[in-house]
Design an enzyme around this catalytic site. Structure first.
Site, short mmCIF file in Angstrom:
data_model
loop_
_atom_site.label_atom_id
_atom_site.label_comp_id
_atom_site.label_asym_id
_atom_site.label_seq_id
_atom_site.Cartn_x
_atom_site.Cartn_y
_atom_site.Cartn_z
N HIS A 44 11.45 -24.03 -12.05
CA HIS A 44 10.65 -24.42 -10.88
C HIS A 44 9.25 -23.80 -10.96
O HIS A 44 8.24 -24.49 -10.72
CB HIS A 44 11.34 -23.98 -9.59
N GLU A 45 9.18 -22.51 -11.26
CA GLU A 45 7.87 -21.85 -11.33
C GLU A 45 7.05 -22.42 -12.47
O GLU A 45 5.82 -22.54 -12.36
CB GLU A 45 8.05 -20.34 -11.49
N HIS A 76 5.16 -25.48 -11.50
CA HIS A 76 3.83 -25.27 -10.93
C HIS A 76 2.79 -25.14 -12.04
O HIS A 76 1.65 -25.62 -11.90
CB HIS A 76 3.82 -24.01 -10.06
N HIS A 104 -0.49 -27.45 -12.62
CA HIS A 104 -1.83 -26.92 -12.84
C HIS A 104 -2.46 -27.52 -14.10
O HIS A 104 -3.63 -27.94 -14.09
CB HIS A 104 -1.76 -25.39 -12.96
#
Length: 230
Positions: free
Chosen positions: A95-96, A99, A103
């Site tokens: 999940h991280e 991100h 980006h």
């Protein structure tokens, strides 16, 4: 009294969701991942698969303190996730990294959220000042009319509420990217996939509750200042 009720209701709801999330993470952390990959290894693999080579994967202190920092391009994982070899750690690590992929791909909602961070911080400080000053009669020193106070409070809280709403698509999309990748890459078995999906579902619920609480509080302030003082 209505504001107190709002705080209490959403405080309890937030506590229940947070407790549920912790229990789910604990439960799914007890089942070893068949692929035997740690959260760190999964994060590095997902970043590499997406052609991202300028993002570092770090271990940070705490529990469920995992986050992606777009300022220094780092995926920061808590020890349980960084070293964990289970479905819960897999879900959070991926999940991280979702991100980080956002980006790298210039995902619009993430860009908007990042741009709103300083505005949201300033709005929070203004709101705290006005509310604290009003409790001690400080606003009378500035001779501010009620309507002007209302504009400041509702405007500031409106920015904060917008920030919580913009956060929703960012978090949901990161989870979608994470789950799609772990499935396509065969990182998890079907049963492990369901555990990872369930973990991210409850994590997302914390953001949903925060957005609901913020919307309700904003409506309360709008009613107080512009709906008639009676």
């Amino acid at each position: 009294m209505l504001l107190i009720l709002i705080v209490v209701v959403f405080g309890i709801l937030g506590f229940v969701i947070s407790r549920k999330l912790k229990n789910k993470f604990k439960k799914y952390s007890q089942t070893a991942l068949e692929a035997n990959l740690s959260g760190k290894e999964i994060a590095e693999l997902m970043l590499a698969d997406h052609g991202i080579h300028n993002v570092a994967v770090n271990c940070v202190e705490g529990k469920l303190t995992d986050h992606y920092n777009p300022q220094n391009k780092t995926v920061n994982l808590s020890p349980d996730v960084y070293y964990g070899r289970n479905a819960a750690a897999t879900a959070v690590a991926a999940h991280e990294c979702g991100h980080a992929v956002q980006h790298a791909r210039s995902y619009a909602w993430l860009g908007l959220r990042s741009a709103m961070v300083p505005i949201q911080n300033i709005s929070g400080k203004i709101l705290n000042f006005v509310l604290i000053a009003s409790l001690f009669g400080g606003l009378a020193l500035f001779n501010l009319p009620w309507e002007m106070v209302g504009v400041i409070v509702v405007g500031s809280y409106g920015v904060i509420t917008l920030f919580t709403l913009v956060t929703l698509p960012v978090e949901f999309d990161a989870s979608r990217r994470a789950l799609a990748w772990v499935k396509e890459r065969n990182i998890v078995t079907p049963s492990e996939y369901e555990m990872s999906k369930d973990s991210l579902k409850w994590a997302a619920m914390t953001y949903v509750v925060a957005a609901m609480a913020s919307l309700t509080t904003l409506a309360y302030y709008a009613m107080i200042f512009f709906g008639g003082r009676d």
